[in-house]
Design an enzyme around this catalytic site. Sequence first.
Site, PDB file in Angstrom:
ATOM      1  N   ASN A  96       0.845  -1.006   0.276  1.00  0.00           N
ATOM      2  CA  ASN A  96      -0.437  -0.048  -0.081  1.00  0.00           C
ATOM      3  C   ASN A  96       0.808   0.718   0.081  1.00  0.00           C
ATOM      4  O   ASN A  96       2.211   1.093   0.548  1.00  0.00           O
ATOM      5  CB  ASN A  96      -1.036   0.041   1.078  1.00  0.00           C
ATOM      6  CG  ASN A  96      -1.714  -1.415   0.927  1.00  0.00           C
ATOM      7  OD1 ASN A  96      -2.116  -1.785  -0.010  1.00  0.00           O
ATOM      8  ND2 ASN A  96      -1.900  -1.890   2.551  1.00  0.00           N
ATOM      9  N   GLY A 102      -4.532   2.896   0.794  1.00  0.00           N
ATOM     10  CA  GLY A 102      -4.290   2.485   1.990  1.00  0.00           C
ATOM     11  C   GLY A 102      -3.156   2.910   2.719  1.00  0.00           C
ATOM     12  O   GLY A 102      -3.805   1.792   4.014  1.00  0.00           O
ATOM     13  N   HIS A 107       6.799   3.283   7.197  1.00  0.00           N
ATOM     14  CA  HIS A 107       7.511   3.037   6.509  1.00  0.00           C
ATOM     15  C   HIS A 107       7.725   1.243   5.710  1.00  0.00           C
ATOM     16  O   HIS A 107       6.656   0.642   6.257  1.00  0.00           O
ATOM     17  CB  HIS A 107       8.319   2.019   8.214  1.00  0.00           C
ATOM     18  CG  HIS A 107       9.546   1.250   8.175  1.00  0.00           C
ATOM     19  ND1 HIS A 107      10.132   1.363   8.688  1.00  0.00           N
ATOM     20  CD2 HIS A 107       9.489   0.475   7.317  1.00  0.00           C
ATOM     21  CE1 HIS A 107      11.461   0.440   8.746  1.00  0.00           C
ATOM     22  NE2 HIS A 107      11.039  -0.148   7.258  1.00  0.00           N
ATOM     23  N   HIS A 109       6.673  -1.447   3.462  1.00  0.00           N
ATOM     24  CA  HIS A 109       6.434  -3.022   3.456  1.00  0.00           C
ATOM     25  C   HIS A 109       5.823  -3.351   2.739  1.00  0.00           C
ATOM     26  O   HIS A 109       4.852  -3.115   2.149  1.00  0.00           O
ATOM     27  CB  HIS A 109       5.589  -2.988   5.289  1.00  0.00           C
ATOM     28  CG  HIS A 109       4.378  -2.503   5.444  1.00  0.00           C
ATOM     29  ND1 HIS A 109       4.320  -1.284   5.875  1.00  0.00           N
ATOM     30  CD2 HIS A 109       3.837  -2.832   5.224  1.00  0.00           C
ATOM     31  CE1 HIS A 109       3.028  -0.781   5.720  1.00  0.00           C
ATOM     32  NE2 HIS A 109       2.380  -1.509   5.039  1.00  0.00           N
TER      33      HIS A 109
HETATM   34  P1  5GP Z   1      -0.228  -0.457   5.512  1.00  0.00           P
HETATM   35  O1  5GP Z   1      -2.089  -0.387   5.972  1.00  0.00           O
HETATM   36  O2  5GP Z   1       0.220   1.033   6.014  1.00  0.00           O
HETATM   37  O3  5GP Z   1       0.248  -1.237   4.508  1.00  0.00           O
HETATM   38  O4  5GP Z   1      -0.103  -1.477   6.829  1.00  0.00           O
HETATM   39  C1  5GP Z   1       0.155  -1.978   8.145  1.00  0.00           C
HETATM   40  C2  5GP Z   1      -0.080  -2.327   8.697  1.00  0.00           C
HETATM   41  O5  5GP Z   1       0.226  -2.710   9.785  1.00  0.00           O
HETATM   42  C3  5GP Z   1      -1.585  -2.790   9.058  1.00  0.00           C
HETATM   43  O6  5GP Z   1      -1.550  -3.824   7.794  1.00  0.00           O
HETATM   44  C4  5GP Z   1      -1.919  -2.927  10.349  1.00  0.00           C
HETATM   45  O7  5GP Z   1      -2.886  -4.364  10.919  1.00  0.00           O
HETATM   46  C5  5GP Z   1      -0.330  -3.359  11.116  1.00  0.00           C
HETATM   47  N1  5GP Z   1       0.325  -3.214  11.971  1.00  0.00           N
HETATM   48  C6  5GP Z   1      -0.130  -1.623  13.186  1.00  0.00           C
HETATM   49  N2  5GP Z   1       0.141  -1.620  14.010  1.00  0.00           N
HETATM   50  C7  5GP Z   1       1.275  -3.327  13.970  1.00  0.00           C
HETATM   51  C8  5GP Z   1       1.763  -2.997  15.161  1.00  0.00           C
HETATM   52  O8  5GP Z   1       2.131  -2.121  16.458  1.00  0.00           O
HETATM   53  N3  5GP Z   1       2.458  -4.525  15.449  1.00  0.00           N
HETATM   54  C9  5GP Z   1       1.825  -5.085  13.745  1.00  0.00           C
HETATM   55  N4  5GP Z   1       2.477  -6.697  14.271  1.00  0.00           N
HETATM   56  N5  5GP Z   1       1.784  -4.848  13.115  1.00  0.00           N
HETATM   57  C10 5GP Z   1       1.296  -3.853  13.580  1.00  0.00           C
HETATM   58 ZN    ZN Z   2      11.133   3.506   9.563  1.00  0.00          ZN
END
Ligand code: 5GP
Ligand code: ZN
Length: 124
Positions: A96, A102, A107, A109
Amino acid sequence: MENCLFCKIVADQVHSQKVYENDDLLVFKDIFPAAPVHLLIVPKRHIATLSNCTGSDAELLGKMLALVPVLAEQQGCAVKVDEAGNHYGGFKTLINSGPDGGQEVYHLHIHLIGGPKPWNGKNI
Ligand code: 5GP
Ligand code: ZN
């Protein structure tokens, strides 16, 4: 990077369930899994978003993507072929980027999401 959640996870200042680590990358379980397998592959070096990447990041991006099949095999969601030649198993990979993409954590990933269906994730 101050106040970056995933930098804090990399630095062990925030707990995570780690599943893999090497010099460049850390892999841990998503805290809100959208499927039986939901891993986050992060570079240890802070990169906010894929949108900031350039050709100089190609090697690191390649390492992130090349890790996906290794992790899928370890986690039991690799794509397989049965005796009749039908594929089974499998996973999604997702990056994302930005608000419209989204992205919630700035950072970089890769999500690795897989395992037997049904999955919990509503938008996956
Ligand atoms: P994004 O929406 O940025 O692509 O995904 C971020 C992801 O990080 C989400 O799926 C969310 O569930 C996960 N996430 C958010 N906070 C934490 C955390 O403190 N620990 C872990 N392991 N995952 C997290
Ligand atoms: Zn970072």
